[in-house]
Design a protein around this motif. Structure first.
Motif, PDB file in Angstrom:
ATOM      1  N   GLN A 103       0.824  -1.217   0.000  1.00 17.04           N
ATOM      2  CA  GLN A 103       0.000   0.000   0.000  1.00 17.04           C
ATOM      3  C   GLN A 103       0.858   1.267   0.000  1.00 17.04           C
ATOM      4  OE1 GLN A 103      -4.016   0.242   0.612  1.00 17.04           O
ATOM      5  NE2 GLN A 103      -2.997   1.657  -0.753  1.00 17.04           N
ATOM      6  N   HIS A 104       2.026   1.199   0.642  1.00 16.94           N
ATOM      7  CA  HIS A 104       2.896   2.388   0.692  1.00 16.94           C
ATOM      8  C   HIS A 104       3.350   2.840  -0.692  1.00 16.94           C
ATOM      9  CE1 HIS A 104       5.481  -1.158   0.742  1.00 16.94           C
ATOM     10  NE2 HIS A 104       6.402  -0.416   0.152  1.00 16.94           N
ATOM     11  N   ARG A 105       3.248   1.945  -1.714  1.00 13.89           N
ATOM     12  CA  ARG A 105       3.710   2.324  -3.056  1.00 13.89           C
ATOM     13  C   ARG A 105       2.652   3.060  -3.857  1.00 13.89           C
ATOM     14  NH1 ARG A 105       8.634   0.054  -4.257  1.00 13.89           N
ATOM     15  NH2 ARG A 105       8.395   0.530  -6.464  1.00 13.89           N
ATOM     16  N   GLY A 106       1.441   3.148  -3.330  1.00 14.96           N
ATOM     17  CA  GLY A 106       0.410   3.867  -4.075  1.00 14.96           C
ATOM     18  C   GLY A 106      -0.913   3.763  -3.372  1.00 14.96           C
ATOM     19  N   GLN A 107      -1.581   4.884  -3.229  1.00 14.66           N
ATOM     20  CA  GLN A 107      -2.819   4.893  -2.452  1.00 14.66           C
ATOM     21  C   GLN A 107      -3.993   5.482  -3.219  1.00 14.66           C
ATOM     22  OE1 GLN A 107      -0.342   7.107  -0.304  1.00 14.66           O
ATOM     23  NE2 GLN A 107       0.769   5.301   0.307  1.00 14.66           N
ATOM     24  N   GLU A 108      -3.862   5.608  -4.528  1.00 15.60           N
ATOM     25  CA  GLU A 108      -4.939   6.246  -5.286  1.00 15.60           C
ATOM     26  C   GLU A 108      -6.026   5.257  -5.692  1.00 15.60           C
ATOM     27  OE1 GLU A 108      -3.224   8.307  -8.569  1.00 15.60           O
ATOM     28  OE2 GLU A 108      -1.942   9.488  -7.256  1.00 15.60           O
ATOM     29  N   SER A 109      -5.589   4.118  -6.219  1.00 13.09           N
ATOM     30  CA  SER A 109      -6.558   3.118  -6.658  1.00 13.09           C
ATOM     31  C   SER A 109      -5.928   1.741  -6.494  1.00 13.09           C
ATOM     32  CB  SER A 109      -6.934   3.347  -8.126  1.00 13.09           C
ATOM     33  OG  SER A 109      -5.797   3.195  -8.943  1.00 13.09           O
ATOM     34  N   ALA A 110      -6.770   0.722  -6.539  1.00 13.51           N
ATOM     35  CA  ALA A 110      -6.249  -0.640  -6.461  1.00 13.51           C
ATOM     36  C   ALA A 110      -7.107  -1.530  -7.338  1.00 13.51           C
ATOM     37  CB  ALA A 110      -6.272  -1.151  -5.019  1.00 13.51           C
ATOM     38  N   ARG A 137     -11.475 -11.766 -15.167  1.00 11.84           N
ATOM     39  CA  ARG A 137     -12.388 -10.931 -14.364  1.00 11.84           C
ATOM     40  C   ARG A 137     -11.567  -9.846 -13.698  1.00 11.84           C
ATOM     41  NH1 ARG A 137     -13.997 -16.069 -12.399  1.00 11.84           N
ATOM     42  NH2 ARG A 137     -15.643 -16.850 -13.748  1.00 11.84           N
ATOM     43  N   ILE A 138     -12.190  -8.711 -13.492  1.00  5.42           N
ATOM     44  CA  ILE A 138     -11.419  -7.601 -12.936  1.00  5.42           C
ATOM     45  C   ILE A 138     -12.263  -6.763 -11.980  1.00  5.42           C
ATOM     46  CG2 ILE A 138     -11.880  -6.164 -15.002  1.00  5.42           C
ATOM     47  CD1 ILE A 138      -8.943  -5.131 -14.505  1.00  5.42           C
ATOM     48  N   VAL A 139     -11.628  -6.371 -10.874  1.00 10.37           N
ATOM     49  CA  VAL A 139     -12.245  -5.407  -9.950  1.00 10.37           C
ATOM     50  C   VAL A 139     -11.217  -4.318  -9.723  1.00 10.37           C
ATOM     51  CG1 VAL A 139     -13.044  -5.004  -7.584  1.00 10.37           C
ATOM     52  CG2 VAL A 139     -13.689  -7.108  -8.758  1.00 10.37           C
ATOM     53  N   ARG A 140     -11.570  -3.066  -9.990  1.00 10.52           N
ATOM     54  CA  ARG A 140     -10.657  -1.972  -9.685  1.00 10.52           C
ATOM     55  C   ARG A 140     -11.461  -0.739  -9.325  1.00 10.52           C
ATOM     56  NH1 ARG A 140      -8.495  -0.031 -15.517  1.00 10.52           N
ATOM     57  NH2 ARG A 140     -10.611   0.532 -16.031  1.00 10.52           N
ATOM     58  N   ARG A 141     -11.001  -0.077  -8.288  1.00  9.06           N
ATOM     59  CA  ARG A 141     -11.725   1.111  -7.815  1.00  9.06           C
ATOM     60  C   ARG A 141     -10.725   2.108  -7.257  1.00  9.06           C
ATOM     61  NH1 ARG A 141     -15.018  -3.053  -5.274  1.00  9.06           N
ATOM     62  NH2 ARG A 141     -16.737  -3.489  -6.689  1.00  9.06           N
ATOM     63  N   MET A 142     -11.179   3.342  -7.096  1.00  7.88           N
ATOM     64  CA  MET A 142     -10.365   4.346  -6.442  1.00  7.88           C
ATOM     65  C   MET A 142     -10.336   4.020  -4.939  1.00  7.88           C
ATOM     66  SD  MET A 142      -9.565   6.147  -9.017  1.00  7.88           S
ATOM     67  CE  MET A 142      -8.708   7.549  -8.296  1.00  7.88           C
ATOM     68  N   GLY A 143      -9.192   4.292  -4.293  1.00  2.00           N
ATOM     69  CA  GLY A 143      -9.140   4.119  -2.837  1.00  2.00           C
ATOM     70  C   GLY A 143      -8.049   3.160  -2.391  1.00  2.00           C
ATOM     71  N   LEU A 144      -8.024   2.923  -1.089  1.00  2.00           N
ATOM     72  CA  LEU A 144      -7.023   2.046  -0.488  1.00  2.00           C
ATOM     73  C   LEU A 144      -7.429   0.580  -0.668  1.00  2.00           C
ATOM     74  CD1 LEU A 144      -6.527   4.006   2.853  1.00  2.00           C
ATOM     75  CD2 LEU A 144      -5.030   4.033   0.857  1.00  2.00           C
ATOM     76  N   ARG A 183      -2.033   1.967  -7.138  1.00  3.99           N
ATOM     77  CA  ARG A 183      -1.546   3.007  -8.048  1.00  3.99           C
ATOM     78  C   ARG A 183      -1.197   4.324  -7.378  1.00  3.99           C
ATOM     79  NH1 ARG A 183      -3.632   6.903 -12.217  1.00  3.99           N
ATOM     80  NH2 ARG A 183      -2.013   6.870 -13.795  1.00  3.99           N
ATOM     81  N   TYR A 184      -0.128   4.879  -7.881  1.00 12.05           N
ATOM     82  CA  TYR A 184       0.332   6.228  -7.546  1.00 12.05           C
ATOM     83  C   TYR A 184       0.679   6.818  -8.893  1.00 12.05           C
ATOM     84  CZ  TYR A 184       3.155   9.614  -4.906  1.00 12.05           C
ATOM     85  OH  TYR A 184       3.672  10.750  -4.342  1.00 12.05           O
ATOM     86  N   ARG A 204      -1.385   7.477  11.723  1.00 12.23           N
ATOM     87  CA  ARG A 204      -1.238   6.411  10.721  1.00 12.23           C
ATOM     88  C   ARG A 204      -2.400   6.366   9.729  1.00 12.23           C
ATOM     89  NH1 ARG A 204       2.212   3.919  14.444  1.00 12.23           N
ATOM     90  NH2 ARG A 204       4.184   4.638  13.587  1.00 12.23           N
ATOM     91  N   TYR A 205      -3.477   7.065  10.051  1.00  5.04           N
ATOM     92  CA  TYR A 205      -4.663   6.946   9.206  1.00  5.04           C
ATOM     93  C   TYR A 205      -4.758   8.057   8.175  1.00  5.04           C
ATOM     94  CZ  TYR A 205      -5.365   3.674  12.845  1.00  5.04           C
ATOM     95  OH  TYR A 205      -5.153   2.645  13.711  1.00  5.04           O
ATOM     96  N   ILE A 206      -3.761   8.931   8.165  1.00  6.22           N
ATOM     97  CA  ILE A 206      -3.756   9.994   7.152  1.00  6.22           C
ATOM     98  C   ILE A 206      -2.687   9.643   6.129  1.00  6.22           C
ATOM     99  CG2 ILE A 206      -3.181  12.423   6.751  1.00  6.22           C
ATOM    100  CD1 ILE A 206      -4.529  13.063   9.381  1.00  6.22           C
ATOM    101  N   GLY A 207      -3.059   9.707   4.867  1.00 10.99           N
ATOM    102  CA  GLY A 207      -2.132   9.312   3.802  1.00 10.99           C
ATOM    103  C   GLY A 207      -0.967  10.276   3.691  1.00 10.99           C
ATOM    104  N   ARG A 208      -0.102   9.993   2.752  1.00 12.06           N
ATOM    105  CA  ARG A 208       1.075  10.830   2.567  1.00 12.06           C
ATOM    106  C   ARG A 208       0.667  12.230   2.101  1.00 12.06           C
ATOM    107  NH1 ARG A 208       5.482   6.644   0.077  1.00 12.06           N
ATOM    108  NH2 ARG A 208       5.886   5.691   2.070  1.00 12.06           N
ATOM    109  N   THR A 209       1.216  13.253   2.738  1.00 10.99           N
ATOM    110  CA  THR A 209       0.815  14.626   2.415  1.00 10.99           C
ATOM    111  C   THR A 209       1.147  14.978   0.968  1.00 10.99           C
ATOM    112  OG1 THR A 209       2.912  15.418   3.241  1.00 10.99           O
ATOM    113  CG2 THR A 209       1.042  15.502   4.742  1.00 10.99           C
ATOM    114  N   PHE A 210       2.158  14.344   0.441  1.00 11.74           N
ATOM    115  CA  PHE A 210       2.630  14.631  -0.913  1.00 11.74           C
ATOM    116  C   PHE A 210       1.526  14.409  -1.951  1.00 11.74           C
ATOM    117  CE2 PHE A 210       5.266  14.119  -4.638  1.00 11.74           C
ATOM    118  CZ  PHE A 210       6.354  14.935  -4.371  1.00 11.74           C
ATOM    119  N   ILE A 211       0.603  13.524  -1.606  1.00 17.63           N
ATOM    120  CA  ILE A 211      -0.422  13.154  -2.574  1.00 17.63           C
ATOM    121  C   ILE A 211      -1.426  14.288  -2.810  1.00 17.63           C
ATOM    122  CG2 ILE A 211      -2.416  11.605  -2.840  1.00 17.63           C
ATOM    123  CD1 ILE A 211      -0.568   9.469  -1.604  1.00 17.63           C
TER     124      ILE A 211
END
Ligand code: AMP
Length: 467
Positions: free
Chosen positions: A30-37, A48-55, A78-79, A313-320
């Protein structure tokens, strides 16, 4: 950045196991990207595929994992580097190829000639639905001549430039691929009868898999019921693992090419203490990424290590967060400072990097507001003066504070009593590598493949998007 995983289960395995293993390995990345999975899975016929925005934990439900099923799966977190943060650009992406059916792909890195390749394909009538370089890579492979996926990969991959660690899933095989320099990591593991590939070794450990080896730079590894076979080798004459993986990107729980990230960050801190000593009462890290470096600094200097900043710990990286204003607020949202530790103390604060320079100033302010009498900023990497074109979203060159200011001006700008950056040599030696084995372009401007300096994250966005 981005995290990628791939799972290949032998025929007799539980049909939901691949998606489940992909899910838990993605959690560890998760540390490598927090936009979508996303996860794509196959039972040997359908994809079959499942993909959405979020953690990762928000994206998939138990039901999704059941629906995905599959003996084999790939996953992605994704990041964004090329292409904006929106669902169309989420991965894995699936394309259909004449004669061979569907192919799903997950990509970590940045294909720097994607624009040219896309123009070439668009002229041949290939429709594009996203602004992501990953779709270009997928279409390059799908539209290549060749009777098998092996053939098409062998023809298409040498046309790509830049950084690309890939996981590719077809109904009959899983592929793991690294670009010729090996800029982004990728490793192979084994759990029971299953084969796994993942961006980092920490993902293998999370699911109880054993590390087998790194996928080699330029290697195309095909995995099916017969096990992993190297089907092509495009290695360059030198290697170029991104040194920033050691500095910041990778988890401290991972090994990169056999070297513990935790240990290399500790050594960076030790060398920083040698290069930039200062009299002080406490050494504190900017958590989490700089914790081992602060441990190393404290050990070498003999000054006690304390925790002076507590990260939520529950707030994502500020850089995003996109705007500088939001990023500034993000620092206060993200850290609490400890009065007990800081009051009346001369503080050495260790961080891994200064990028735009918008985090350090508020941190120095926060420490002073909690009683620090002096604040000495120590940074575990040299000044970042050049843009990354190989998969780290580090901002454009003009936004990099060290490309506009010298070190003394940066010190004044962030309001620290002193500022010391680790030397290039110190950083490289701490990773156990040499400059000939690493990409250090963001520090030196020494790009390992020619780049168009104006290439931007949204470079494919301006293209007419065909449905
Ligand atoms: P800045 O305010 O841009 O100087 O941000 C520097 C901080 O962001 C450091 O504390 C790093 O830990 C972190 N950082 C460095 N590079 C990145 C990146 N590519 N993405 C997200 N955070 C980063």
């Amino acid at each position: 950045m981005c995290g990628i995983v791939g799972i290949w289960n032998p025929e007799r395995a539980d049909p939901t196991e691949a998606a489940r293993l992909a899910f838990f390995s993605l959690y560890a990345l998760q540390h490598r990207g927090q936009e979508s999975a996303g996860i794509a899975a196959t039972d040997g016929r359908d994809m079959r595929i499942v993909r959405r925005m979020g953690l990762v934990g928000q994206v998939f439900s138990e039901n999704d994992l059941g629906v995905l099923g599959g003996r084999a799966a790939i996953g992605h977190t994704r990041y964004s580097t090329t292409g904006s943060s929106r669902i169309q650009n989420a991965q894995p992406m699936v394309v259909r190829a004449d004669g061979l059916g569907e192919l799903a792909i997950g990509h970590n890195g940045n294909c720097i000639n994607a624009r040219d390749l896309r123009e070439g394909l668009a002229q041949k009538g290939v429709p594009f639905t996203t602004s992501s370089d990953t779709e270009v890579i997928a279409q390059m492979i799908a539209r290549e001549d060749g009777a098998t996926w092996d053939d098409r990969l062998e023809r298409a991959l040498p046309k790509l430039q830049g950084a690309w660690s890939l996981v590719i899933l077809t109904p009959s095989a899983l592929y793991a691929v690294r670009d010729p320099l090996g800029v982004r990591p990728l490793c192979l593991g084994r759990k029971g009868d299953a084969w796994l590939v993942a961006s980092e070794t920490c993902a293998l450990e999370t699911v109880g898999a054993r590390f087998v080896r790194d996928v080699a730079p330029g290697e195309v590894l095909r995995i099916d019921d017969r096990g992993p076979v190297s089907v092509a080798d495009f290695a360059a004459s030198r290697r170029g693992l991104c040194v920033f993986e050691h500095v910041y990107l990778a988890s401290v729980a991972s090994d990169l090419e056999g070297v513990s990230v935790y240990a290399s960050r500790e050594r960076m801190g030790e060398t920083l203490a040698d290069e930039h000593p200062v009299a002080a009462d406490v050494v504190i890290p900017v958590p989490d990424s700089a914790i081992p470096a602060a441990v190393g600094y404290a050990r070498r200097s003999g000054i006690p290590f304390r925790e002076g900043l507590i990260k939520n710990r529950y707030i994502g990286r500020t850089f995003i967060q996109p705007s500088p204003e939001l990023r500034r607020q993000g620092v206060a949202l993200k850290y609490n400072a400890l009065h007990d530790v800081l009051d009346g103390k001369r503080v050495i604060v260790v961080d891994d990097s200064i990028v735009r320079g918008s985090t350090s100033g508020p941190i120095v302010e926060l420490l002073r507001a909690h009683g620090a009498t002096e604040v000495h900023m120590r940074v575990c990497s040299p000044p970042i003066r050049h843009q990354c074109f190989f998969g780290v979203d580090m901002a454009r060159r003009d936004d990099l504070i060290a490309s506009r200011m010298d070190i003394e001006s940066i010190r004044k700008h962030i309001g620290a009593d002193s500022l010391g950056y680790l030397s290039l040599d110190g950083m490289v030696t701490a990773t156990g590598g040499t400059t000939g084995e690493l990409c250090t372009a963001c520090f030196t401007g020494d790009y390992l493949v020619p780049v168009q300096l104006e290439l931007a994250k949204d470079s494919l966005e301006a293209e007419p998007v065909k449905a």
